[in-house]
Write an enzyme that holds these catalytic residues in place. Structure first.
Site, PDB file in Angstrom:
ATOM      1  N   ASP A   1       0.867  -1.187   0.000  1.00 21.56           N
ATOM      2  CA  ASP A   1       0.000   0.000   0.000  1.00 21.56           C
ATOM      3  C   ASP A   1       0.901   1.233   0.000  1.00 21.56           C
ATOM      4  OD1 ASP A   1      -3.243   0.253   0.754  1.00 21.56           O
ATOM      5  OD2 ASP A   1      -2.087   2.093   1.091  1.00 21.56           O
ATOM      6  N   SER A   2       0.344   2.342  -0.499  1.00 22.90           N
ATOM      7  CA  SER A   2       1.141   3.572  -0.522  1.00 22.90           C
ATOM      8  C   SER A   2       0.997   4.369   0.768  1.00 22.90           C
ATOM      9  CB  SER A   2       0.722   4.441  -1.718  1.00 22.90           C
ATOM     10  OG  SER A   2      -0.660   4.719  -1.619  1.00 22.90           O
TER      11      SER A   2
ATOM     12  N   ASP B   1      -7.198  -4.664  -5.092  1.00 20.62           N
ATOM     13  CA  ASP B   1      -8.369  -3.936  -4.583  1.00 20.62           C
ATOM     14  C   ASP B   1      -8.061  -2.439  -4.574  1.00 20.62           C
ATOM     15  OD1 ASP B   1     -10.765  -3.226  -3.430  1.00 20.62           O
ATOM     16  OD2 ASP B   1     -10.197  -3.843  -1.400  1.00 20.62           O
TER      17      ASP B   1
ATOM     18  N   CYS C   1     -14.211  -0.713  -7.028  1.00 21.95           N
ATOM     19  CA  CYS C   1     -15.258  -0.066  -6.228  1.00 21.95           C
ATOM     20  C   CYS C   1     -15.759   1.186  -6.921  1.00 21.95           C
ATOM     21  CB  CYS C   1     -14.763   0.231  -4.816  1.00 21.95           C
ATOM     22  SG  CYS C   1     -13.306   1.259  -4.760  1.00 21.95           S
TER      23      CYS C   1
HETATM   24  N1  SAH Z   1      -8.080  -3.956   0.274  1.00 22.74           N
HETATM   25  C1  SAH Z   1      -8.336  -2.974   1.308  1.00 22.74           C
HETATM   26  C2  SAH Z   1      -8.985  -1.711   0.817  1.00 22.74           C
HETATM   27  C3  SAH Z   1      -8.195  -0.973  -0.234  1.00 22.74           C
HETATM   28  S1  SAH Z   1      -8.667   0.691  -0.398  1.00 22.74           S
HETATM   29  C4  SAH Z   1      -9.208  -3.616   2.383  1.00 22.74           C
HETATM   30  O1  SAH Z   1      -9.844  -4.620   2.122  1.00 22.74           O
HETATM   31  O2  SAH Z   1      -9.274  -3.079   3.488  1.00 22.74           O
HETATM   32  C5  SAH Z   1      -7.474   1.266  -1.498  1.00 22.74           C
HETATM   33  C6  SAH Z   1      -6.092   1.408  -0.908  1.00 22.74           C
HETATM   34  O3  SAH Z   1      -5.224   1.753  -1.984  1.00 22.74           O
HETATM   35  C7  SAH Z   1      -5.892   2.482   0.132  1.00 22.74           C
HETATM   36  O4  SAH Z   1      -5.377   1.888   1.294  1.00 22.74           O
HETATM   37  C8  SAH Z   1      -4.850   3.437  -0.463  1.00 22.74           C
HETATM   38  O5  SAH Z   1      -3.906   3.889   0.490  1.00 22.74           O
HETATM   39  C9  SAH Z   1      -4.179   2.563  -1.472  1.00 22.74           C
HETATM   40  N2  SAH Z   1      -3.569   3.201  -2.649  1.00 22.74           N
HETATM   41  C10 SAH Z   1      -4.079   4.192  -3.421  1.00 22.74           C
HETATM   42  N3  SAH Z   1      -3.269   4.434  -4.472  1.00 22.74           N
HETATM   43  C11 SAH Z   1      -2.221   3.567  -4.368  1.00 22.74           C
HETATM   44  C12 SAH Z   1      -1.079   3.305  -5.159  1.00 22.74           C
HETATM   45  N4  SAH Z   1      -0.845   3.973  -6.284  1.00 22.74           N
HETATM   46  N5  SAH Z   1      -0.244   2.335  -4.776  1.00 22.74           N
HETATM   47  C13 SAH Z   1      -0.471   1.626  -3.645  1.00 22.74           C
HETATM   48  N6  SAH Z   1      -1.549   1.831  -2.863  1.00 22.74           N
HETATM   49  C14 SAH Z   1      -2.419   2.786  -3.209  1.00 22.74           C
END
Ligand code: SAH
Length: 461
Positions: A318-319, A365, A405
Site C-alpha cells: 500500500d502507498s 483492490d 469499487c
Molecule cells: N483492500 C483494502 C482496501 C483498499 S482501499 C481492504 O480490504 O481493506 C485502497 C487502498 O489503496 C488504500 O489503502 C490506499 O492507500 C491505497 N492506494 C491508493 N493508491 C495507491 C497506489 N498507487 N499504490 C499503492 N496503494 C495505493
C-alpha cells in the site's frame, strides 16, 4: 422535521419524474422546475411538471378531474437540498407528515435487516443511506462503538440527529457514538464547518471511576487508549444534539470479522475505519487462497490477514504508511507474520513482474479509478494494466481476486477488461465467483449507484 415543511412543493420535469417512476430516488437540480421558498433540508412534496396541461387521457400519469382538467401528479415525499446537485431524494411515494417517526421506523428496519443477514462479525454497516431508504445517513458498528456520517442538509438538522442518536442508543447501547466528518462533503452541501468527534458517550456504571473529572468538552485527553473501548469519562447526557467533546482524544476498540481480529481507531488514522463492504469477500477469497500471496492495495490488511491462515507467506502493498502501521498492529493482534511494503502498486507490480517474481494468490483492490463517467476509459486502462501485471506473476493454478469499487465500472466492464488482460498475458481465466458488496451494503434494484463494488475470484491457468 416540522410538518408544515411538508406543504412545500417541488416541481420536477417529466424526465425527473420518469426517473422516480423507474425506481430511483434522486432528482438532479437540472430536473427541478420549481422549488419556491424551500428551506435547506426540508421535507417536501414532489410533483411532476405538466400535469395541468391536457395530455392524452390514455397517459395514466395524468388523472382527469371531474372538470376534465388534468391534476398535477404527486410523486411522493422527499428531502430537499439547496446545495447538492442531487436536489431531491425521495423518501416515500406517500405523503409523509412525521419525518421523525419515519426515520425511527427505518432505522429499526435497518437494524432488523442486519440481525437477519449479518453473520460472524461484530463490525458491519448498520445504515447505508439510500440502500436503507435513509438518504444522507451512514452508520457503521465496530463492536461497542458506532461511527456516524451525515452527508445531507436534512440529516444534519439537530432534531434529526436527536432521533438518530436516540434510536441507535436504544438498539445498541453503544459505549460511544462518533461522528466522522468529511469537510469536503460538508462544504459542498453548505453545512456549517465541524470536526470529527464523540457525539454520545455512555455514562459510567455505578462504582466505576472516571479517569478524568466530568468536563464540558474542554479537551481532556487523560485515559486515552485503555479499557474496553478506551472511553473513560461520562458526558452530559444530551442525546447527542451535536456537542462535540474531546476531538483530540483517541477512541479505540477491537472488532472481529470471520474470526480475524482488528483494531479500530474511531478518530485517529485515516478514512473511516475498515472496508466493511469487503467482509464477505475476505471470507470467500480466503477459501481459495494458497501458497505465496500478494495483497495489493492492502490498506489495513483485510485480505492479507484472512489469507494468513492458509498461505505460506503473505505480502501486503500500500502507498499509505498509516494504513500499513495499522495493518501491522492487526497482524500482531492475530499473531501473524506478514510482510508490509510501502510503495506505489503500479511501480511495484512492474518491478516484481520484470524481476520474474511468482505468486499463487494475488488480490487487487484499488481505490475507485473512475470518479466520473468521463474518465471511465482511463480508469479501465488502469484496471487492465494492474490485472495484466498480476496475471504475469501468477503460477499456473493460481488465484486472482480482482476488485473495483467504481460505480461507473460495471461488472461487464470489469469482466471485459480482465478478459483482455488474460488474452494479452496468454492465460486462461475461469470465473470461480462473481461477487459484490457484503449484505450489510445492500444494492437496491433501480438505484444502480448502490451496486458499486465488484469482486471477481478467478482461477488462472
Ligand atoms: N483492500 C483494502 C482496501 C483498499 S482501499 C481492504 O480490504 O481493506 C485502497 C487502498 O489503496 C488504500 O489503502 C490506499 O492507500 C491505497 N492506494 C491508493 N493508491 C495507491 C497506489 N498507487 N499504490 C499503492 N496503494 C495505493
Amino acid at each position: 422535521m416540522a410538518s408544515s415543511d411538508a406543504q412545500r412543493i417541488v416541481t420536477v420535469s417529466q424526465r425527473g419524474a420518469q426517473r422516480i417512476r423507474a425506481g430511483h430516488v434522486w432528482v438532479y437540480r437540472s430536473d427541478v422546475v420549481e422549488a419556491r421558498e424551500v428551506t435547506p433540508g426540508a421535507l417536501v412534496t414532489v410533483q411532476e411538471e405538466g400535469g395541468f396541461r391536457a395530455r392524452q387521457w390514455s397517459d395514466k400519469s395524468v388523472r382527469p378531474t371531474r372538470a376534465g382538467v388534468a391534476r398535477p401528479r404527486v410523486l411522493g415525499s422527499a428531502l430537499y437540498s439547496t446545495a447538492s446537485e442531487i436536489a431531491v431524494r425521495m423518501v416515500s411515494p406517500k405523503a409523509v407528515t412525521d419525518l421523525g417517526q419515519l426515520v425511527r421506523e427505518r432505522i429499526r428496519a435497518a437494524v432488523a435487516c442486519r440481525e437477519r443477514f449479518v453473520e460472524n462479525t461484530n463490525a458491519y454497516r448498520v445504515i447505508f443511506s439510500e440502500a436503507d431508504f435513509l438518504p444522507g445517513l451512514i452508520v457503521d458498528r465496530y463492536n461497542d462503538l458506532l461511527s456516524m456520517q451525515v452527508v445531507t442538509q436534512a440529516m444534519d438538522a439537530e432534531a434529526m440527529r436527536g432521533v438518530v442518536v436516540s434510536e441507535l442508543r436504544e438498539a445498541f447501547n453503544p459505549a460511544a457514538i462518533v461522528e466522522r466528518v468529511d469537510p469536503r462533503v460538508r462544504r459542498l452541501e453548505q453545512l456549517a464547518e465541524k470536526a470529527s468527534g464523540v457525539i454520545y458517550e455512555r455514562a459510567l456504571l455505578a462504582g466505576e471511576t472516571p479517569v478524568a473529572p466530568e468536563s464540558d468538552g474542554g479537551g481532556t485527553s487523560a485515559g486515552a487508549g485503555r479499557g474496553r473501548s478506551a472511553l473513560h469519562h461520562p458526558l452530559k447526557d444530551g442525546v447527542g444534539t451535536g456537542a462535540h467533546v474531546n476531538t483530540e482524544r483517541q477512541v479505540t476498540t477491537e472488532f472481529q470479522m470471520n474470526g480475524v481480529r482488528f483494531v479500530y481507531e474511531a478518530l485517529g488514522g485515516q478514512k473511516t475505519g475498515a472496508f466493511l463492504d469487503q467482509r464477505e469477500n475476505y471470507a470467500a477469497a480466503a477459501r481459495y487462497g494458497r501458497g505465496e500471496a500478494l495483497d495489493v492495495f492492502c490498506y489495513q490488511g483485510g485480505f492479507g490477514l484472512h489469507f494468513a491462515e492458509k498461505c505460506s507467506k503473505v505480502t501486503g502493498v500500500d502507498s499509505s504508511r498509516p494504513a500499513l502501521e495499522m495493518a501491522e498492529r492487526n497482524a500482531e493482534l492475530n499473531a501473524r507474520e506478514i510482510e508490509w511494503i510501502e510503495g506505489n502498486a503500479f511501480d511495484l507490480l512492474r518491478d516484481y513482474a520484470d524481476a520474474g517474481r511468482q505468486y499463487d494468490s494475488v488480490v487487487l483492490d484499488p481505490p475507485a479509478f473512475a470518479k466520473s463517467k468521463q474518465n471511465l476509459q482511463t480508469a479501465l486502462r488502469g484496471y487492465k494494466e494492474l490485472n495484466l501485471r498480476a496475471l504475469k506473476m501468477l503460477r499456473p493454478g493460481g488465484i486472482l481476486v480482482t476488485c473495483s469499487c467504481s460505480y461507473h465500472v460495471s461488472t461487464a466492464d470489469l469482466l471485459e477488461t480482465v478478459t483482455a488482460a488474460g488474452l494479452d498475458s496468454h492465460r486462461n481465466l475461469r470465473l470461480l465467483e462473481n461477487r459484490g458488496a457484503a449484505k450489510d451494503h445492500p444494492s437496491v434494484l433501480g438505484i444502480p449507484e448502490t451496486a458499486y463494488l465488484k469482486c471477481l475470484i478467478l482461477l488462472v491457468s
